[in-house]
Design a protein around this motif. Structure first.
Motif, PDB file in Angstrom:
ATOM      1  N   MET A   1       0.843  -1.200   0.000  1.00  0.00           N
ATOM      2  CA  MET A   1       0.000   0.000   0.000  1.00  0.00           C
ATOM      3  C   MET A   1       0.876   1.248   0.000  1.00  0.00           C
ATOM      4  N   HIS A   2       1.801   1.319   0.949  1.00  0.00           N
ATOM      5  CA  HIS A   2       2.715   2.450   1.039  1.00  0.00           C
ATOM      6  C   HIS A   2       4.025   2.058   0.351  1.00  0.00           C
ATOM      7  N   SER A   3       4.260   2.663  -0.767  1.00  0.00           N
ATOM      8  CA  SER A   3       5.303   2.181  -1.676  1.00  0.00           C
ATOM      9  C   SER A   3       6.717   2.178  -1.089  1.00  0.00           C
ATOM     10  N   PRO A   4       7.099   3.144  -0.230  1.00  0.00           N
ATOM     11  CA  PRO A   4       8.449   3.053   0.348  1.00  0.00           C
ATOM     12  C   PRO A   4       8.613   1.899   1.337  1.00  0.00           C
ATOM     13  N   GLU A   5       7.504   1.283   1.733  1.00  0.00           N
ATOM     14  CA  GLU A   5       7.539   0.152   2.664  1.00  0.00           C
ATOM     15  C   GLU A   5       7.623  -1.113   1.819  1.00  0.00           C
ATOM     16  N   THR A   6       8.846  -1.558   1.590  1.00  0.00           N
ATOM     17  CA  THR A   6       9.095  -2.502   0.496  1.00  0.00           C
ATOM     18  C   THR A   6       9.076  -3.968   0.899  1.00  0.00           C
ATOM     19  N   GLY A   7       9.054  -4.288   2.187  1.00  0.00           N
ATOM     20  CA  GLY A   7       9.275  -5.665   2.610  1.00  0.00           C
ATOM     21  C   GLY A   7       8.106  -6.603   2.417  1.00  0.00           C
ATOM     22  N   GLY A   8       6.874  -6.107   2.605  1.00  0.00           N
ATOM     23  CA  GLY A   8       5.713  -6.979   2.499  1.00  0.00           C
ATOM     24  C   GLY A   8       5.615  -7.697   1.168  1.00  0.00           C
ATOM     25  N   PRO A   9       5.702  -6.986   0.047  1.00  0.00           N
ATOM     26  CA  PRO A   9       5.635  -7.679  -1.245  1.00  0.00           C
ATOM     27  C   PRO A   9       6.724  -8.736  -1.425  1.00  0.00           C
ATOM     28  N   GLU A  10       7.923  -8.438  -0.910  1.00  0.00           N
ATOM     29  CA  GLU A  10       9.008  -9.420  -1.027  1.00  0.00           C
ATOM     30  C   GLU A  10       8.696 -10.660  -0.192  1.00  0.00           C
ATOM     31  N   MET A  11       8.307 -10.447   1.060  1.00  0.00           N
ATOM     32  CA  MET A  11       8.005 -11.584   1.935  1.00  0.00           C
ATOM     33  C   MET A  11       6.898 -12.457   1.366  1.00  0.00           C
ATOM     34  N   LEU A  12       5.905 -11.832   0.746  1.00  0.00           N
ATOM     35  CA  LEU A  12       4.766 -12.597   0.238  1.00  0.00           C
ATOM     36  C   LEU A  12       5.134 -13.456  -0.967  1.00  0.00           C
ATOM     37  N   ILE A  13       6.248 -13.156  -1.607  1.00  0.00           N
ATOM     38  CA  ILE A  13       6.769 -14.059  -2.640  1.00  0.00           C
ATOM     39  C   ILE A  13       7.079 -15.417  -2.006  1.00  0.00           C
ATOM     40  N   GLU A  14       7.808 -15.370  -0.900  1.00  0.00           N
ATOM     41  CA  GLU A  14       8.222 -16.606  -0.231  1.00  0.00           C
ATOM     42  C   GLU A  14       7.060 -17.277   0.484  1.00  0.00           C
ATOM     43  N   LEU A  15       6.187 -16.487   1.104  1.00  0.00           N
ATOM     44  CA  LEU A  15       5.064 -17.077   1.829  1.00  0.00           C
ATOM     45  C   LEU A  15       4.182 -17.889   0.893  1.00  0.00           C
ATOM     46  N   ALA A  16       3.895 -17.348  -0.278  1.00  0.00           N
ATOM     47  CA  ALA A  16       3.052 -18.077  -1.229  1.00  0.00           C
ATOM     48  C   ALA A  16       3.670 -19.423  -1.587  1.00  0.00           C
ATOM     49  N   TYR A  17       4.955 -19.418  -1.888  1.00  0.00           N
ATOM     50  CA  TYR A  17       5.638 -20.670  -2.203  1.00  0.00           C
ATOM     51  C   TYR A  17       5.551 -21.639  -1.031  1.00  0.00           C
ATOM     52  N   ARG A  18       5.836 -21.163   0.167  1.00  0.00           N
ATOM     53  CA  ARG A  18       5.856 -22.026   1.352  1.00  0.00           C
ATOM     54  C   ARG A  18       4.480 -22.639   1.606  1.00  0.00           C
ATOM     55  N   LEU A  19       3.431 -21.829   1.491  1.00  0.00           N
ATOM     56  CA  LEU A  19       2.081 -22.345   1.742  1.00  0.00           C
ATOM     57  C   LEU A  19       1.677 -23.397   0.711  1.00  0.00           C
ATOM     58  N   ILE A  20       2.186 -23.279  -0.491  1.00  0.00           N
ATOM     59  CA  ILE A  20       1.853 -24.235  -1.548  1.00  0.00           C
ATOM     60  C   ILE A  20       2.658 -25.520  -1.415  1.00  0.00           C
ATOM     61  N   VAL A  21       3.934 -25.406  -1.070  1.00  0.00           N
ATOM     62  CA  VAL A  21       4.862 -26.535  -1.199  1.00  0.00           C
ATOM     63  C   VAL A  21       5.060 -27.303   0.106  1.00  0.00           C
ATOM     64  N   GLU A  22       5.143 -26.588   1.216  1.00  0.00           N
ATOM     65  CA  GLU A  22       5.572 -27.270   2.455  1.00  0.00           C
ATOM     66  C   GLU A  22       4.532 -28.281   2.923  1.00  0.00           C
ATOM     67  N   GLU A  23       5.034 -29.430   3.455  1.00  0.00           N
ATOM     68  CA  GLU A  23       4.173 -30.526   3.888  1.00  0.00           C
ATOM     69  C   GLU A  23       4.222 -30.754   5.391  1.00  0.00           C
ATOM     70  N   SER A  24       4.735 -29.818   6.153  1.00  0.00           N
ATOM     71  CA  SER A  24       4.732 -29.988   7.609  1.00  0.00           C
ATOM     72  C   SER A  24       3.298 -29.961   8.119  1.00  0.00           C
TER      73      SER A  24
END
Length: 976
Positions: A174-197
């Motif tokens: 939402m706030h463009s200078p706050e850059t971490g959320g979009p980056e983290m959500l790259i990894e979160l999406a992968y983890r939620l799809i792939v991980e089998e724990s």
């Protein structure tokens, strides 16, 4: 409250966890691992360790990444892992990655939810187990059924609670200078799809996670460009700030929840109405190290108590789970308030869901050292494991801490899915029951009120947010309320009446509360200067009405016959649209009220009414119908003094200091069809302004008059360009500069004065209204600095002090106006000095709302009461221009002698009558001061607004002041 809520959280914790004293990180990790260990992506996992700057900022959930032969990891797709120093990802590439995930995994679905103002896609990705994704629309239908207890029975709801799944909607960027959320959500999406724990499987099986990784897509692309450009700058060179985010606003994109003007807000609202997310979670960066939202209060009065408890349960779960793992700096409570509903998360609240957010230590993406202030380091009840006095921070720290917390939230909701679904059902049910039990059973919006077109626009805006609105099928009276056929009725017995309660109520914010985070008053009908009447008689629900299913439209067109048309000055904003749509039509403005004889009956027409001789009745009639405006055709021109409405050439000045607020004026001009030339204040120095423009609009910038004139500081040796290039393709879209340093300067200010002297009109508001007074140009207007005034984003009563001024055309004697602390303009009205006192405030009061403020109703039929508090100090004096600069302006402009200012609008003279909604203390220091001043300099005028007539997309009721000034630019002396 805190102790009670902690107990609620503890009851949700497994007994075994309560018995454990202090589990080690390895013990905690063991509980989250699958029986058969899934192989990790060793290269990715090694890079996680390498890029993490402090080993305390991690959990067992994010210290690794599972491998997949089918689904591409972020490393494979982008060439680096999430959290790599010096790397930022464009939104378009994040979207490509999400699309790739959905194309190879049956656990994900990708789709577009909107388009930005600059034409980029806004997207969403849903993640759940295979079977749920295959039946995703069926699960969407279940939540829709739980939304409406008028259709769904208790028995049906009970069955649905065992089969439906909550939707957890995560929004970032939402706030463009706050850059971490979009980056983290790259990894979160992968983890939620792939991980089998078992931990992740439980989330996948019991929660539908929907992610919009970047909601302000235009701003994200500009931010990545800006970061990459700054990396090329030599040491000592000035760094380029993020000049624009979206097309219109920057930080205010998270203050559009009520106005709903921006495409990103509309996208979230539409998704909310279609999918009914149980929880909406917005990711931000502004605190050390992670804040989980609850707020200090006061909480919005319309919130269901269940929602407040849900805030605390979710936040305390985050704090507890991270504390169990020894992660420092995770806390709640001491930030934000929970009051104003203009935030994006309040789209969830107004639809009976849960809205929450994180504030995380910055992503960077460069490595930094964090040394918090002492007040952040103390151990408090809301901060049991405070931040460290020093830590080395990097983007991987940011990823680890917010991804871990978010996963714990998802896990908590998965374990308690039926609880959150039941809460959602109950809140919808209680909203409907509230409309049946009162005391307010509905609201009536008269269709034939003075601003009929604006009222219809308001109805359409409310309907787009999901509020059901009907039209009366007949005339009837209900108590003191007269309802006519065609009037709009908002029934109280609907699930989203919560939205009506939030918007239509009067706000009362005693100053003894914690300092407000944003506005304190926002009453919808006051901001729009329309009439909405609450109904306290239950029989309204039984009256004949028809649900509105199409766009509301004010009745318009032409009455009578004749070649001269008269369009009444109703105050409707589309009057300016009508004028600018017909540049070749000569239109005159009446300078006073007059009587009109139409079909044998008299009708009073108001000052500012448009008179069109020899009109093309057929062509103009069609336009008037479309705009919802009424005209009266008569045989001859009426006998009333008029002046011609010459179409002006409009210049629009912005400053490179701040492009945050001025875009709301642009939004209004674009929406209502007013063309303008957009340029930076630097170009004022070029002069010859009068040959190019008739009107110059210079909206609020912020800061002192000196700072606004000086512009961006000239630091560094190299120029600081803001331009579109091959390396920065997303910059320079709205405007560009070879060097943004330096503003208008004294030279530009002198040219601006010259423009006015030569017959131009300059319109200023907020901070820019202080420039001419502080530089001694308008010597009859002074800027006061009342230290004991406290008026934080409130709606105040103003009066039309000069009804003959064209700026006041179409307005009643009194008008609600938005005001936020400053400026206070004294134009020779009621006296009173700048005030004194230390401004120390009131001290802590744990029950401030027990003593409400005294608020007077704008509509005398709607009484409210309370007590007026003592004065409260807040304002500090702004820097004044140096004497030599004031003298230079005088020398370059010939020391213009302004005439006595014309106070067009002033704040109510009785301090006890000032406050209509919000908060106020020290009102005697504002009473009688000018809200809008028109001062003649040479052959031209400067109009100074102390109010903010174009505040966000909420103050449509005062748009007309600005529009009137533009339309009557060369006749502002009319009526003197």
């Amino acid at each position: 409250m805190h102790r009670r809520l902690v107990l609620v959280v503890l009851l949700l914790v497994p007994i075994g966890a309560m018995r454990a004293q202090s589990p080690t990180r390895s013990q905690t990790a063991a509980r989250g691992q699958a029986t058969t260990r899934q192989p990790n992506d060793e290269q990715y996992t090694q890079l996680i360790r390498q890029h993490l700057q402090d080993p305390r900022i991690t959990t067992e959930l994010v210290d690794h990444l599972p491998a997949s032969d089918r689904v591409p990891s972020p490393l494979k797709f982008f060439g680096h892992i999430v959290g790599t120093p010096g790397e930022l990802t464009y939104a378009k590439d994040i979207q490509r990655y999400y699309q790739a995930l959905a194309s190879v995994s049956p656990r994900a679905r990708f789709w577009k939810i909107g388009t930005t103002e600059e034409g980029r896609d806004i997207v969403a990705l849903a993640i759940a187990d295979d079977a749920t994704i295959a039946a995703l629309d069926r699960y969407k239908g279940m939540l829709s059924a739980l939304t409406d207890p008028r259709i769904t029975t208790d028995a049906d709801a009970t069955r649905l609670l065992t089969t439906a799944k909550p939707i957890y909607y995560v929004v970032s960027g939402m706030h463009s200078p706050e850059t971490g959320g979009p980056e983290m959500l790259i990894e979160l999406a992968y983890r939620l799809i792939v991980e089998e724990s078992p931990f992740i499987q439980n989330i996948r099986n019991n929660v539908i996670t929907i992610i919009t990784p970047v909601i302000e897509v235009d701003g994200r692309e500009k931010q990545v460009d800006t970061y990459r450009f700054n990396k090329t700058r030599a040491q000592g060179d000035a760094r380029l700030p993020l000049m624009y985010w979206g097309k219109y606003v920057a930080h205010d994109n998270n203050r559009d929840g009520m106005g709903q003007y921006l495409k990103l807000t509309q996208a979230v609202t539409q998704l909310t109405l279609e999918w009914h997310p149980t929880i909406t979670h917005d990711l931000h960066e502004a605190q050390t190290y992670l804040y989980a939202s609850t707020g200090t209060g006061p909480y919005n009065d319309a919130l269901d108590p269940i929602t407040i408890s849900e805030w605390w349960t979710l936040a305390e779960n985050d704090v507890m789970e991270m504390a169990k793992r020894g992660v420092p700096g995770v806390w709640t409570y001491g930030f934000y308030d929970g009051w104003v509903p203009n935030y994006m998360i309040f789209i969830a609240h107004s639809h009976n869901a849960v809205g929450r957010f994180y504030e995380v230590q910055s992503y960077g993406p460069d490595i930094s050292e964090v040394r918090p202030n002492a007040n952040v380091l103390s151990r408090e009840w809301f901060r049991p494991n405070p931040p460290l006095s020093f830590i080395k921070w990097g983007p991987r720290n940011n990823t680890n801490i917010q991804e871990s917390a978010l996963l714990f939230s998802l896990s908590h909701v998965a374990k308690n899915r039926q609880l959150y679904l039941e809460n959602y059902w109950l809140k919808n049910k209680r909203a409907v029951e509230k409309g049946r039990s009162g005391p307010v059973y509905g609201w009536v919006i008269p269709a034939d009120q003075r601003r009929r077109s604006d009222a219809a626009t308001a109805v359409n805006d409310l309907r787009r947010q999901g509020l059901e609105i009907s039209q009366s099928s007949d005339d009837f009276e209900i108590g003191a309320v007269k309802v006519h056929r065609g009037d709009y009725i908002v029934r109280g017995d609907q699930p989203f009446r919560t939205l009506a309660d939030m918007y239509f109520s009067t706000q009362n914010y005693p100053p003894q509360n914690p300092s407000p985070y944003d506005d304190t008053g926002w009453t919808f009908q006051l901001m729009r200067d329309i009439r909405i009447v609450p109904v306290t008689d239950r029989s309204i629900l039984d009256k004949p009405m028809t649900r509105l299913t199409d766009v509301a439209k004010a009745p318009g067109g032409i009455h009578g016959t004749g070649s001269t048309l008269v369009v009444d000055a109703t105050g409707d904003n589309v009057l300016i649209t009508f004028r600018f749509k017909n540049p070749g039509v000569k239109m005159m403005a009446a300078e006073q009220d007059f009587e009109l004889q139409v079909d044998g009956s008299a009708r009073t027409m108001h000052a500012g009414s448009l008179v069109i001789e020899d009109a093309n009745v057929a062509a103009l009639g069609s336009q008037l119908r479309d705009l919802g405006l009424s005209a009266w055709a008569i045989p001859a021109v009426p006998s009333v003094k008029t002046h011609e409405l010459d179409l002006p050439r409009v210049g629009y000045v912005h400053s490179w200091i701040r492009t945050q607020d001025e875009g709301w004026w642009r939004a209004a001009l674009d929406t209502y069809g007013v063309p303008y030339t957009y340029f930076s204040d630097q170009k004022l120095r070029d002069g010859n302004l009068r040959s190019k423009y008739d009107v110059i609009v210079m909206p609020h910038i912020g800061g002192s008059a000196v700072a606004q004139v000086n512009g961006v500081a000239r630091t560094g040796n190299a120029a600081l360009p803001y331009k579109k290039t091959a390396d920065t393709p997303n910059l320079g879209v709205l405007d560009s500069s070879d060097d943004i340093r330096g503003g208008m300067g004294i030279e530009g200010l002198a040219k601006l004065v010259e423009f006015v002297q030569q017959g131009g009109l300059l319109i200023t508001e907020g901070s820019t209204a202080t420039i001419f007074p502080d530089y001694g140009i308008t010597t009859n207007v002074t800027v006061e600095q009342p230290a004991q005034l406290f008026a934080r984003g409130s709606i105040l009563r103003a009066t039309i002090a000069d009804a003959k001024s064209p700026i006041a055309y179409g307005y009643s004697t009194e008008v609600p106006v938005y005001f936020n602390q400053a400026p206070v303009l004294n134009a020779g009205g009621r006296g009173g000095g700048p005030g004194g006192g230390s401004g120390g405030g009131f001290g802590q009061n744990i029950t401030p709302n027990a003593t409400p403020l005294r608020i007077t109703p704008f509509d005398p039929e709607l009484p409210v009461d309370g007590d007026q508090p003592p004065a409260r100090g807040r304002t500090t004096a702004a820097a004044r221009p140096p004497a030599e600069d004031v003298e230079r302006v005088a020398q370059q402009t010939g020391a213009p002698v302004p005439q006595r200012p014309r106070i067009v609008v002033q704040f109510a003279t009785d301090p006890g009558q000032l406050l209509l909604s919000g908060t106020l203390a020290g009102g005697q220091l504002l009473a009688g001061r000018a809200a809008a001043v028109d001062e003649r300099i040479g052959s031209g005028h400067i109009v100074m607004f102390a109010i903010r007539p174009f505040w966000r997309w909420q103050t449509q009721g005062t748009f007309g002041f600005g529009f009137n000034a533009i339309m009557n630019w060369n006749d502002l002396d009319a009526g003197r």
